[in-house]
Design a protein around this motif. Structure first.
Motif, PDB file in Angstrom:
ATOM      1  N   ALA A  25      -2.187   8.797   1.729  1.00 13.68           N
ATOM      2  CA  ALA A  25      -1.257   9.131   2.804  1.00 13.68           C
ATOM      3  C   ALA A  25      -1.967   9.134   4.151  1.00 13.68           C
ATOM      4  O   ALA A  25      -2.996   9.795   4.318  1.00 13.68           O
ATOM      5  CB  ALA A  25      -0.630  10.491   2.543  1.00 13.68           C
ATOM      6  N   GLN A  29       2.710  10.681   6.731  1.00 12.29           N
ATOM      7  CA  GLN A  29       3.115  10.153   5.425  1.00 12.29           C
ATOM      8  C   GLN A  29       2.805  11.160   4.321  1.00 12.29           C
ATOM      9  O   GLN A  29       2.019  12.088   4.506  1.00 12.29           O
ATOM     10  CB  GLN A  29       2.367   8.849   5.120  1.00 12.29           C
ATOM     11  N   GLY A  91       9.244   3.992   1.230  1.00 13.02           N
ATOM     12  CA  GLY A  91       7.862   3.705   1.568  1.00 13.02           C
ATOM     13  C   GLY A  91       7.560   2.249   1.297  1.00 13.02           C
ATOM     14  O   GLY A  91       8.359   1.366   1.623  1.00 13.02           O
ATOM     15  N   VAL A 100       2.946   5.546  -1.191  1.00 12.89           N
ATOM     16  CA  VAL A 100       3.009   6.290   0.066  1.00 12.89           C
ATOM     17  C   VAL A 100       4.415   6.167   0.635  1.00 12.89           C
ATOM     18  O   VAL A 100       4.964   5.065   0.741  1.00 12.89           O
ATOM     19  CB  VAL A 100       1.970   5.753   1.061  1.00 12.89           C
ATOM     20  N   SER A 102       7.056   6.964   3.872  1.00 12.08           N
ATOM     21  CA  SER A 102       7.121   7.229   5.310  1.00 12.08           C
ATOM     22  C   SER A 102       8.353   8.051   5.682  1.00 12.08           C
ATOM     23  O   SER A 102       8.456   8.554   6.791  1.00 12.08           O
ATOM     24  CB  SER A 102       7.123   5.910   6.083  1.00 12.08           C
TER      25      SER A 102
END
Length: 314
Positions: A25, A29, A91, A100, A102
């Protein structure tokens, strides 16, 4: 970790299940141990190289944008979330053991990971279409190809907002559309007249890309009252292609609220193991979905899988 990726643009056979470095991350994030990933048409459009303008892709590339999982890493500047929280969101490279995100929101109580993975993109898209096409409470919206994920979300959100939706789908999905609040009719020969008999149409959205743009313009009387998310040739008819996401965080908050109130539910039609991502893309491309398709991932257990996604569908 294991993830699905492709090293060249092409059909589902280019997908591979590979060993990859775990992502981490960055600022703003979170990383999740993925439990399930949503399968969206944009996934195979990216794989085919159709939408490079909206989705620049550096090869080799992972696959997927939607996921539900457990937060296990938090980037700088992120507040209001903790390691161990169950979230769903958007993500990159989400067909993987770790991804990850967002944009994310906490999963509503009682919602399974497989279900949660099916909401992010389709709810954002449904909200965006309603906003961009300009349909208002008391008006009628025509949704062509309404039984899939976006259609399922759009029908329920529109119903909640006081918008009447005429939905087209195959004969087998008529009762499903009605259960979501739509005035249902079948596509195929004579569909335009069937829609006309149901009443005037104020705006229309094309969700399936089945070559109906000309007819949608005819029914609304104005190409500015038509949007598509699936027909790349629509601009030839003066119709906009809606492909730029709005506020995903806001969409996730609204989705969580509607789900918690029992006003939004999108069923999972079929789930696939990580190794069967190619089969998921084949089925998604074929359409006729009722609800959503998802990739089920159990972080840690997929490490023993050695076959590729393409071999699994051979």
């Amino acid at each position: 970790m294991k993830r699905v990726s492709f090293a060249e643009f092409g059909g589902p056979e280019v997908l591979r299940l590979e060993d990859a470095e775990e992502p981490h991350a960055g600022p703003g994030q979170v990383r999740v141990a993925v439990r399930a990933a949503g399968v969206n048409p944009v996934d195979w459009r990216v794989r085919e190289g159709q939408v490079l303008g909206a989705h620049p892709t550096e090869l080799p590339s992972g696959v997927g944008i939607d996921a539900a999982g457990v937060v296990d890493e938090i980037g700088a500047g992120v507040e209001g979330i903790e390691v161990g929280d169950r979230v769903f969101g958007e993500g990159s490279s989400t067909y993987a053991e770790f991804a990850v995100l967002s944009a994310w929101a906490r999963m509503p109580e009682g919602l399974a990971f497989e279900e949660a993975a099916g909401y992010p993109s389709v709810v954002e898209t449904a909200l965006r279409l309603i906003r961009e096409v300009g349909v208002r409470p008391g008006q009628t919206l025509l949704a062509s190809g309404a039984s899939g994920g976006v259609g399922s979300a759009l029908l329920q959100i529109a119903r909640e907002r006081g918008i009447t939706v005429i939905g087209t789908a195959g004969a087998a999905n008529q009762d499903y559309l009605r259960s979501l609040g739509a005035v249902a009719t079948t596509y195929g020969e004579g569909w335009v007249e069937r829609v006309r008999r149901l009443g005037p149409v104020d705006a229309a959205v094309d969700l399936a890309g089945s070559g109906v743009i000309r007819e949608l313009v005819e029914l609304t009387g104005d190409p500015r009252r038509v949007l598509t998310i699936a027909d790349l040739g629509a601009p030839e008819f003066g119709v906009r292609f809606s492909g730029v996401a709005g506020s995903v965080p806001d969409a996730l908050v609204e989705a969580a609220s509607l789900i918690s109130q029992g006003k939004l539910r999108i069923p999972v039609e079929k789930s696939y193991p990580l190794a069967d991502a190619a089969a998921a893309h084949v089925d998604s491309h074929a359409g006729h979905t009722r609800g959503r398709r998802v990739i089920v991932v159990r972080a840690g257990t997929a490490r023993s899988i050695v076959q590729t996604a393409s071999a699994a569908t051979a």
